[in-house]
Design an enzyme around this catalytic site. Structure first.
Site, short mmCIF file in Angstrom:
data_model
loop_
_atom_site.label_atom_id
_atom_site.label_comp_id
_atom_site.label_asym_id
_atom_site.label_seq_id
_atom_site.Cartn_x
_atom_site.Cartn_y
_atom_site.Cartn_z
N ARG A 164 0.84 -1.22 0.00
CA ARG A 164 0.00 0.00 0.00
C ARG A 164 0.87 1.27 0.00
O ARG A 164 0.57 2.24 0.70
CB ARG A 164 -0.94 0.02 1.21
CG ARG A 164 -1.98 -1.07 1.24
CD ARG A 164 -3.00 -0.90 0.12
NE ARG A 164 -4.07 -1.86 0.25
CZ ARG A 164 -4.02 -3.11 -0.25
NH1 ARG A 164 -2.95 -3.51 -0.94
NH2 ARG A 164 -5.03 -3.92 -0.10
N SER A 238 -10.43 -0.27 3.43
CA SER A 238 -9.67 -0.38 4.69
C SER A 238 -9.20 1.01 5.10
O SER A 238 -8.53 1.69 4.33
CB SER A 238 -8.44 -1.26 4.49
OG SER A 238 -8.81 -2.55 4.07
N GLU A 333 -4.40 4.16 6.11
CA GLU A 333 -4.22 3.92 4.66
C GLU A 333 -4.82 5.07 3.85
O GLU A 333 -4.27 5.48 2.82
CB GLU A 333 -4.88 2.60 4.26
CG GLU A 333 -4.67 2.28 2.79
CD GLU A 333 -5.61 1.21 2.25
OE1 GLU A 333 -5.43 0.03 2.59
OE2 GLU A 333 -6.51 1.57 1.45
P1 FAD Z 1 -8.68 9.11 -4.91
O1 FAD Z 1 -9.35 8.79 -3.61
O2 FAD Z 1 -9.36 10.07 -5.80
O3 FAD Z 1 -7.20 9.65 -4.59
C1 FAD Z 1 -6.33 8.94 -3.74
C2 FAD Z 1 -4.98 9.68 -3.70
O4 FAD Z 1 -4.34 9.62 -4.96
C3 FAD Z 1 -5.10 11.17 -3.37
O5 FAD Z 1 -3.99 11.54 -2.60
C4 FAD Z 1 -5.06 11.83 -4.75
O6 FAD Z 1 -4.55 13.15 -4.69
C5 FAD Z 1 -4.09 10.92 -5.50
N1 FAD Z 1 -4.38 10.84 -6.95
C6 FAD Z 1 -5.56 10.52 -7.53
N2 FAD Z 1 -5.42 10.50 -8.88
C7 FAD Z 1 -4.14 10.83 -9.14
C8 FAD Z 1 -3.39 11.00 -10.34
N3 FAD Z 1 -3.94 10.83 -11.56
N4 FAD Z 1 -2.08 11.35 -10.25
C9 FAD Z 1 -1.50 11.53 -9.03
N5 FAD Z 1 -2.16 11.40 -7.86
C10 FAD Z 1 -3.46 11.04 -7.92
N6 FAD Z 1 -7.65 -0.46 -2.26
C11 FAD Z 1 -6.88 -1.56 -2.43
O7 FAD Z 1 -5.66 -1.45 -2.62
N7 FAD Z 1 -7.40 -2.81 -2.40
C12 FAD Z 1 -8.72 -3.04 -2.18
O8 FAD Z 1 -9.17 -4.18 -2.15
C13 FAD Z 1 -9.58 -1.90 -1.98
N8 FAD Z 1 -10.90 -2.07 -1.76
C14 FAD Z 1 -11.69 -0.98 -1.57
C15 FAD Z 1 -13.07 -1.18 -1.35
C16 FAD Z 1 -13.92 -0.10 -1.16
C17 FAD Z 1 -15.38 -0.34 -0.93
C18 FAD Z 1 -13.39 1.22 -1.24
C19 FAD Z 1 -14.31 2.40 -1.09
C20 FAD Z 1 -12.03 1.43 -1.46
C21 FAD Z 1 -11.17 0.33 -1.61
N9 FAD Z 1 -9.77 0.49 -1.84
C22 FAD Z 1 -8.98 -0.61 -2.03
C23 FAD Z 1 -9.18 1.85 -1.82
C24 FAD Z 1 -9.27 2.60 -3.18
O9 FAD Z 1 -10.21 1.99 -4.02
C25 FAD Z 1 -7.93 2.64 -3.90
O10 FAD Z 1 -6.97 3.28 -3.09
C26 FAD Z 1 -8.00 3.40 -5.24
O11 FAD Z 1 -6.81 3.24 -5.96
C27 FAD Z 1 -8.28 4.88 -5.06
O12 FAD Z 1 -8.52 5.43 -6.34
P2 FAD Z 1 -9.28 6.80 -6.54
O13 FAD Z 1 -9.19 7.16 -7.98
O14 FAD Z 1 -10.64 6.74 -5.96
O15 FAD Z 1 -8.34 7.75 -5.66
N1 EPU Z 2 -10.80 -10.68 10.60
C1 EPU Z 2 -11.23 -10.59 11.91
N2 EPU Z 2 -12.44 -10.03 12.14
C2 EPU Z 2 -13.24 -9.57 11.14
C3 EPU Z 2 -12.80 -9.66 9.80
C4 EPU Z 2 -11.55 -10.21 9.55
O1 EPU Z 2 -10.56 -11.01 12.83
O2 EPU Z 2 -14.34 -9.09 11.44
C5 EPU Z 2 -9.50 -11.30 10.32
C6 EPU Z 2 -9.69 -12.68 9.72
O3 EPU Z 2 -8.87 -13.58 10.43
C7 EPU Z 2 -9.23 -12.55 8.30
C8 EPU Z 2 -8.26 -11.38 8.38
O4 EPU Z 2 -8.78 -10.53 9.39
O5 EPU Z 2 -8.57 -13.70 7.87
C9 EPU Z 2 -8.09 -10.64 7.07
O6 EPU Z 2 -9.37 -10.17 6.64
P1 EPU Z 2 -9.71 -10.00 5.07
O7 EPU Z 2 -9.41 -11.23 4.34
O8 EPU Z 2 -11.09 -9.42 4.99
O9 EPU Z 2 -8.65 -8.96 4.56
P2 EPU Z 2 -8.07 -7.63 5.20
O10 EPU Z 2 -6.69 -7.88 5.67
O11 EPU Z 2 -9.00 -7.07 6.20
C10 EPU Z 2 -6.96 -6.82 2.99
C11 EPU Z 2 -6.84 -5.51 2.29
C12 EPU Z 2 -8.07 -5.26 1.44
C13 EPU Z 2 -8.18 -6.37 0.40
C14 EPU Z 2 -8.28 -7.72 1.13
C15 EPU Z 2 -8.24 -8.88 0.17
C16 EPU Z 2 -5.43 -4.06 3.60
C17 EPU Z 2 -5.34 -2.90 4.52
N3 EPU Z 2 -6.65 -4.43 3.24
O12 EPU Z 2 -8.04 -6.69 3.91
O13 EPU Z 2 -7.87 -4.03 0.74
O14 EPU Z 2 -9.33 -6.20 -0.40
O15 EPU Z 2 -7.17 -7.86 2.05
O16 EPU Z 2 -6.99 -9.00 -0.40
O17 EPU Z 2 -4.40 -4.60 3.21
C18 EPU Z 2 -8.15 -1.67 0.98
O18 EPU Z 2 -6.91 -1.58 0.91
O19 EPU Z 2 -8.89 -0.65 1.04
C19 EPU Z 2 -8.77 -2.98 0.97
C20 EPU Z 2 -10.08 -3.17 1.10
#
Ligand code: FAD
Ligand code: EPU
Length: 337
Positions: A164, A238, A333
Site C-alpha cells: 500500500r 480499509s 491507509e
Molecule cells: P482518490 O481517492 O481520488 O485519490 C487517492 C490519492 O491519490 C489522493 O492523494 C489523490 O490526490 C491521489 N491521486 C488521484 N489521482 C491521481 C493522479 N492521476 N495522479 C497523481 N495522484 C493522484 N484499495 C486496495 O488497494 N485494495 C482493495 O481491495 C480496496 N478495496 C476498496 C473497497 C472499497 C469499498 C473502497 C471504497 C475502497 C477500496 N480500496 C482498495 C481503496 C481505493 O479503491 C484505492 O486506493 C483506489 O486506488 C483509489 O482510487 P481513486 O481514484 O478513488 O483515488
Molecule cells: N478478521 C477478523 N475479524 C473480522 C474480519 C476479519 O478477525 O471481522 C480477520 C480474519 O482472520 C481474516 C483477516 O482478518 O482472515 C483478514 O481479513 P480480510 O481477508 O477481509 O482482509 P483484510 O486484511 O481485512 C486486505 C486488504 C483489502 C483487500 C483484502 C483482500 C489491507 C489494509 N486491506 O483486507 O484491501 O481487499 O485484504 O486482499 O491490506 C483496501 O486496501 O482498502 C482494501 C479493502
C-alpha cells in the site's frame, strides 16, 4: 475546461463527506489536464488531484483547486503471441479496465476486480487484493511533473512500490499527476488462486476448471459479501493498513494472545488489523453517524451525515485502544485531507 466555485465534494468521495472545494474543474482529456496546468487559467493553489475519491477523507473545506481526472481510453501499446501491453488513461475506472481485459482473455488483473477508483490512481498506493498487487503487473506510467512542467515516465522500479505504498505517497506526494498507466498481461493466463477463499468460492460456484472470468466472478462475489457498498454506507475501504511487525515482537504477542491472526512476510509478520480492532471491542460500534463496520472492522463508515473530523476522531480512538492493548501502531491507509 470550466472552473466552478464553491462546489460540494459529496458526490466526488465515497465517504460521502460534505466538504466544499473553493474551485473545481474536471478534465476529460490528457491535453486538457496539461493545458489547465500550464495555461493562463493556471489553477489556484493548493491543488488537489482527485480520481474516484475512494481513498480520501475530507476533514475540512478544500481552500484551493480540485482537479478531477476523468480522462478515458484504453489502447494496446504493444503485443506478441504471449503478452499484451495495455495502456489506460488515468481517468478510466479501474474495474472497467479489469473487465475489458478479462473479456479479451488477457490475464493478470482479475484478482483485483471491483476495487473502486481510477486506473491512474492504482499506482499511488500500489492497490492490491487476493494475492496480486499493481507492482506485479505495471510496466510504466506517464506523469506530469508539476514542478518542472514536463512529462516524466516512471518505470515499475522507479515507483518504489511497497505494501500500500509508492513514491507518489511518500517523497513525491503531490508532485506528479499520473496521466496513463501500462500493464503487462498474459494471453495464456496463469491463475493466482492461493489467497484467501478464492478456491472455496470457485467450488461453491461448481467450477472445476476455472478461467480468468471465473476468478473475476469469485472475487466479485467475495468482495460484495465482505465489504460495504459506499452507496449504502460511505467508506473508503480499509481505513488502516495491516501492520507489519518484527518477528520478536510477534512472538511476545503470540504468547499473550494465542488467537492473534498473522501472515508471515519477507520483512516481518503482518497482523490482521481487523482482528486487533475487533479484539478491542470496536466491531459494529457507532458514534453518531461515524462507525466501525459490523462485518469488517478495518472499514470505518459514514452512516449519513458524519463529518470528516468525526471519522478522523473515531479512527484516533481505534488507534489508541489498539496501541494500548497490543503496543502496535496502526497506520492510516486513507489520504486525510
Ligand atoms: P482518490 O481517492 O481520488 O485519490 C487517492 C490519492 O491519490 C489522493 O492523494 C489523490 O490526490 C491521489 N491521486 C488521484 N489521482 C491521481 C493522479 N492521476 N495522479 C497523481 N495522484 C493522484 N484499495 C486496495 O488497494 N485494495 C482493495 O481491495 C480496496 N478495496 C476498496 C473497497 C472499497 C469499498 C473502497 C471504497 C475502497 C477500496 N480500496 C482498495 C481503496 C481505493 O479503491 C484505492 O486506493 C483506489 O486506488 C483509489 O482510487 P481513486 O481514484 O478513488 O483515488
Ligand atoms: N478478521 C477478523 N475479524 C473480522 C474480519 C476479519 O478477525 O471481522 C480477520 C480474519 O482472520 C481474516 C483477516 O482478518 O482472515 C483478514 O481479513 P480480510 O481477508 O477481509 O482482509 P483484510 O486484511 O481485512 C486486505 C486488504 C483489502 C483487500 C483484502 C483482500 C489491507 C489494509 N486491506 O483486507 O484491501 O481487499 O485484504 O486482499 O491490506 C483496501 O486496501 O482498502 C482494501 C479493502
Amino acid at each position: 475546461m470550466q472552473i466552478r466555485e464553491n462546489i460540494s465534494l459529496k458526490p466526488y468521495n465515497t465517504f460521502g463527506i460534505d466538504a466544499k472545494a473553493r474551485w473545481f474543474a474536471e478534465a476529460q482529456t490528457t491535453e486538457e489536464i496539461i493545458a489547465f496546468l500550464t495555461g493562463p487559467d493556471e489553477p489556484r493553489h493548493p491543488l488537489l488531484i482527485l480520481g474516484g475519491g475512494s481513498n480520501v477523507l475530507f476533514t475540512k473545506d478544500f481552500p484551493g483547486t480540485v482537479l478531477k481526472i476523468s480522462t478515458k481510453g484504453i489502447t494496446v501499446a504493444d503485443e506478441n503471441e504471449d503478452e499484451v501491453l495495455v495502456r489506460a488513461n488515468a481517468g478510466e475506472q479501474w474495474d472497467d479496465l479489469v473487465r475489458f481485459c478479462v473479456e479479451k482473455g488477457w490475464g493478470g488483473l482479475e484478482n483485483m476486480s471491483l476495487i473502486p477508483g481510477n486506473a491512474g490512481t492504482s499506482p499511488v498506493q500500489n492497490i492490491g487484493a487476493y494475492g496480486v498487487e499493481i507492482k506485479d503487473r505495471l510496466v510504466e506510467l506517464t506523469s506530469w511533473d508539476l514542478q518542472t512542467n514536463v512529462k516524466k515516465i516512471f518505470t515499475n522500479e522507479e515507483c518504489r512500490f511497497g505494501y500500500r505504498d509508492s513514491i507518489f505517497k511518500t517523497i513525491y506526494k503531490g508532485r506528479y499527476v499520473i496521466l496513463d498507466v501500462t500493464f503487462r498481461l498474459k494471453k495464456n493466463p496463469v491463475l493466482c488462486l492461493d489467497y484467501g477463499n478464492i478456491k472455496d468460492e470457485l467450488v461453491a460456484m461448481n467450477i472445476e476448471k476455472p478461467d480468468i472470468a471465473a476468478v473475476r466472478e469469485a472475487v466479485c462475489t467475495i468482495r460484495r459479501r465482505k465489504l460495504p457498498d459506499p452507496l449504502v454506507a460511505g467508506n473508503a475501504g480499509s481505513f488502516f493498513k495491516n501492520p507489519v511487525i518484527p518477528e520478536s515482537q510477534f512472538l511476545e504477542l503470540k504468547e499473550k494472545f494465542l488467537a492473534i491472526v498473522s501472515f508471515p512476510q519477507n520483512d516481518g509478520i503482518k497482523l490482521a488489523a481487523a482482528w486487533l480492532i475487533e479484539s478491542c471491542g470496536w466491531k459494529g460500534k457507532r458514534e453518531g453517524d461515524a462507525g466501525v463496520h459490523p462485518n469488517q472492522p478495518l472499514v470505518l463508515v459514514n452512516y449519513g451525515n458524519a463529518t470528516g473530523q468525526e471519522i478522523l476522531q473515531l479512527s484516533q480512538e481505534v488507534k489508541d485502544s489498539v496501541y494500548q492493548k497490543f503496543g502496535v501502531l496502526l497506520e492510516t491507509e486513507v489520504n486525510v485531507i
